[in-house]
Design a protein around this motif. Structure first.
Motif, PDB file in Angstrom:
ATOM      1  N   LYS A  37       0.833  -1.216   0.000  1.00  0.00           N
ATOM      2  CA  LYS A  37       0.000   0.000   0.000  1.00  0.00           C
ATOM      3  C   LYS A  37       0.864   1.261   0.000  1.00  0.00           C
ATOM      4  O   LYS A  37       0.566   2.235  -0.704  1.00  0.00           O
ATOM      5  CB  LYS A  37      -0.928  -0.008   1.218  1.00  0.00           C
ATOM      6  N   LEU A  38       1.946   1.248   0.783  1.00  0.00           N
ATOM      7  CA  LEU A  38       2.836   2.406   0.863  1.00  0.00           C
ATOM      8  C   LEU A  38       3.421   2.751  -0.503  1.00  0.00           C
ATOM      9  O   LEU A  38       3.352   3.907  -0.963  1.00  0.00           O
ATOM     10  CB  LEU A  38       3.967   2.126   1.859  1.00  0.00           C
ATOM     11  N   PHE A  39       3.975   1.746  -1.185  1.00  0.00           N
ATOM     12  CA  PHE A  39       4.614   2.006  -2.482  1.00  0.00           C
ATOM     13  C   PHE A  39       3.586   2.311  -3.573  1.00  0.00           C
ATOM     14  O   PHE A  39       3.882   3.053  -4.516  1.00  0.00           O
ATOM     15  CB  PHE A  39       5.502   0.825  -2.873  1.00  0.00           C
ATOM     16  N   GLN A  43       3.466   5.634  -5.890  1.00  0.00           N
ATOM     17  CA  GLN A  43       3.316   5.547  -7.349  1.00  0.00           C
ATOM     18  C   GLN A  43       2.110   6.349  -7.828  1.00  0.00           C
ATOM     19  O   GLN A  43       2.175   7.025  -8.866  1.00  0.00           O
ATOM     20  CB  GLN A  43       3.179   4.082  -7.754  1.00  0.00           C
ATOM     21  N   LEU A  44       1.011   6.267  -7.086  1.00  0.00           N
ATOM     22  CA  LEU A  44      -0.206   6.986  -7.462  1.00  0.00           C
ATOM     23  C   LEU A  44       0.031   8.495  -7.458  1.00  0.00           C
ATOM     24  O   LEU A  44      -0.393   9.205  -8.379  1.00  0.00           O
ATOM     25  CB  LEU A  44      -1.350   6.616  -6.514  1.00  0.00           C
ATOM     26  N   ILE A  45       0.706   8.992  -6.434  1.00  0.00           N
ATOM     27  CA  ILE A  45       0.996  10.430  -6.363  1.00  0.00           C
ATOM     28  C   ILE A  45       1.831  10.868  -7.563  1.00  0.00           C
ATOM     29  O   ILE A  45       1.565  11.898  -8.197  1.00  0.00           O
ATOM     30  CB  ILE A  45       1.720  10.765  -5.041  1.00  0.00           C
ATOM     31  N   LEU A  46       2.831  10.049  -7.907  1.00  0.00           N
ATOM     32  CA  LEU A  46       3.732  10.411  -9.011  1.00  0.00           C
ATOM     33  C   LEU A  46       3.029  10.384 -10.365  1.00  0.00           C
ATOM     34  O   LEU A  46       3.404  11.121 -11.277  1.00  0.00           O
ATOM     35  CB  LEU A  46       4.937   9.471  -9.033  1.00  0.00           C
ATOM     36  N   THR A  47       1.992   9.533 -10.509  1.00  0.00           N
ATOM     37  CA  THR A  47       1.296   9.464 -11.796  1.00  0.00           C
ATOM     38  C   THR A  47       0.598  10.777 -12.147  1.00  0.00           C
ATOM     39  O   THR A  47       0.383  11.075 -13.318  1.00  0.00           O
ATOM     40  CB  THR A  47       0.252   8.323 -11.807  1.00  0.00           C
ATOM     41  N   PHE A  48       0.259  11.564 -11.140  1.00  0.00           N
ATOM     42  CA  PHE A  48      -0.401  12.845 -11.411  1.00  0.00           C
ATOM     43  C   PHE A  48       0.560  13.856 -12.050  1.00  0.00           C
ATOM     44  O   PHE A  48       0.120  14.852 -12.615  1.00  0.00           O
ATOM     45  CB  PHE A  48      -0.984  13.424 -10.111  1.00  0.00           C
ATOM     46  N   PHE A  49       1.850  13.596 -11.952  1.00  0.00           N
ATOM     47  CA  PHE A  49       2.843  14.492 -12.552  1.00  0.00           C
ATOM     48  C   PHE A  49       3.312  13.996 -13.920  1.00  0.00           C
ATOM     49  O   PHE A  49       4.100  14.661 -14.591  1.00  0.00           O
ATOM     50  CB  PHE A  49       4.062  14.623 -11.625  1.00  0.00           C
ATOM     51  N   TYR A  50       2.842  12.788 -14.316  1.00  0.00           N
ATOM     52  CA  TYR A  50       3.268  12.214 -15.589  1.00  0.00           C
ATOM     53  C   TYR A  50       2.832  13.121 -16.744  1.00  0.00           C
ATOM     54  O   TYR A  50       1.727  13.648 -16.726  1.00  0.00           O
ATOM     55  CB  TYR A  50       2.646  10.820 -15.757  1.00  0.00           C
ATOM     56  N   PRO A  51       3.662  13.323 -17.792  1.00  0.00           N
ATOM     57  CA  PRO A  51       4.991  12.718 -17.993  1.00  0.00           C
ATOM     58  C   PRO A  51       6.149  13.649 -17.638  1.00  0.00           C
ATOM     59  O   PRO A  51       7.290  13.348 -17.971  1.00  0.00           O
ATOM     60  CB  PRO A  51       4.973  12.445 -19.489  1.00  0.00           C
ATOM     61  N   LEU A  61      10.087   7.099  -8.383  1.00  0.00           N
ATOM     62  CA  LEU A  61       9.233   6.161  -9.121  1.00  0.00           C
ATOM     63  C   LEU A  61       9.937   4.815  -9.267  1.00  0.00           C
ATOM     64  O   LEU A  61       9.308   3.758  -9.131  1.00  0.00           O
ATOM     65  CB  LEU A  61       8.899   6.730 -10.506  1.00  0.00           C
ATOM     66  N   GLY A  62      11.248   4.857  -9.533  1.00  0.00           N
ATOM     67  CA  GLY A  62      12.029   3.624  -9.629  1.00  0.00           C
ATOM     68  C   GLY A  62      11.995   2.837  -8.334  1.00  0.00           C
ATOM     69  O   GLY A  62      11.846   1.607  -8.342  1.00  0.00           O
ATOM     70  N   ILE A  63      12.118   3.531  -7.206  1.00  0.00           N
ATOM     71  CA  ILE A  63      12.040   2.861  -5.899  1.00  0.00           C
ATOM     72  C   ILE A  63      10.697   2.164  -5.741  1.00  0.00           C
ATOM     73  O   ILE A  63      10.619   1.004  -5.315  1.00  0.00           O
ATOM     74  CB  ILE A  63      12.262   3.879  -4.757  1.00  0.00           C
ATOM     75  N   SER A  64       9.620   2.870  -6.112  1.00  0.00           N
ATOM     76  CA  SER A  64       8.275   2.307  -5.986  1.00  0.00           C
ATOM     77  C   SER A  64       8.101   1.072  -6.869  1.00  0.00           C
ATOM     78  O   SER A  64       7.652   0.017  -6.407  1.00  0.00           O
ATOM     79  CB  SER A  64       7.243   3.373  -6.353  1.00  0.00           C
TER      80      SER A  64
END
Length: 300
Positions: A37-39, A43-51, A61-64
């Protein structure tokens, strides 16, 4: 890679973060489902900044991604072979169907699929299923790395080749069908380890041959089949291992082998791949054959 125009230097923070994430997947001393759930939230937060990712965002994102891969593979221990086959078939089918979606506009796809996984994580079973595949052979790391490398080199080459990109040239149906057939074959066929390794190598050899001969129809039949077939074999091998070992394997399989395949594609070295792997494999198979012969003599 497509959005960043295959600029390895720009995308480099992603695999570096991925390797760290793989290590964190078993190093973090919290419950597995909490880690998932944490990762997924990250990932979900970072998708809002894509691309529009900066280097630090690619690293996170790589860590996730690096952490989630072994964690989710470990959860497959709780799935039946039918569930595994169904999930892979859906994954390959949807992935193929969406392959031509404009890279810059994939934000909503990323959000949608991440949300599906996040919601699903609340319904993960607590106990493992009794394995139906206890007798299934485990494959050495070197063989799995070889399969991933061969796949990555050909996939990255094909995705950049405007003449024979089977995903963009009207072969979507064939690709989806033979992905599914490959999954079913891998689950149903009962082949000994050595024979199975040879079968997969032969299928890769034909895939490369059809690429060099510019035969898109034959390529769209054989290549999706071998992708599905060997991936099922890898997953069935990995889910027999503890999380720590899965995480370490994923560093070599998910990052090093695929990165080497990407390098080959970007440097236009694909022609040398089948030549080099045949030179390496011939003595390996000969030595394995001798070992098997000795074992049979000892048994007799």
């Amino acid at each position: 890679m497509e959005y960043f125009a295959s600029d390895v230097y720009q995308i480099a923070p992603l695999p570096i973060g991925g390797i760290i994430g793989s290590l964190l997947s078993y190093k973090l001393s919290i419950k597995t489902q909490s880690k998932i759930k944490l990762f997924l939230i990250v990932q979900l937060i970072l998708t809002f900044f894509y691309p529009d990712y900066w280097a630090i965002m690619l690293f996170i994102l790589g860590i996730s991604v690096g952490a989630l891969a072994p964690l989710l593979i470990n959860e497959l221990k709780k799935a039946s072979m039918f569930e595994l086959g169904l999930a892979l078939s859906l994954s390959y089918g949807v992935g193929t169907f969406l392959f031509n979606y404009e890279p810059a506009n994939r934000e909503y796809i990323a959000i949608f699929f991440t949300l599906i996984v996040f919601v699903s994580s609340y319904f993960l079973p607590l106990e493992e299923q009794k394995r139906e595949s206890d007798s299934f052979p485990s494959y050495p790391l070197l063989i799995m790395v070889l399969w991933i490398f061969l796949d990555s080199a050909l996939f990255e080459t094909l995705s950049r080749d405007t003449d024979i990109s089977i995903w963009r040239n009207g072969f979507t149906l064939e690709i989806i069908v033979f992905h599914i057939i490959g999954v079913i074959a891998a689950l149903k066929l009962n082949i000994q380890r050595m024979e199975n390794e040879l079968f997969i190598i032969i299928l890769f050899a034909f895939s490369y041959l059809f690429y060099f001969l510019q035969e898109p129809l034959l390529l769209s039949i054989v290549y999706p089949f071998v992708i599905s077939y060997y991936n099922v074999n890898i997953l069935r091998s990995l889910i027999k291992k503890p999380l720590k070992k899965i995480s370490l394997y994923m560093i070599f399989i998910g990052w090093i082998a695929s990165g080497a395949g990407l390098f080959v594609a970007l440097e236009n070295l694909t022609l040398f791949v089948p030549i080099s792997f045949l030179i390496v494999l011939i003595p390996i198979f000969n030595s394995q054959k001798k070992i098997q012969t000795k074992e049979k003599k000892c048994i007799n």
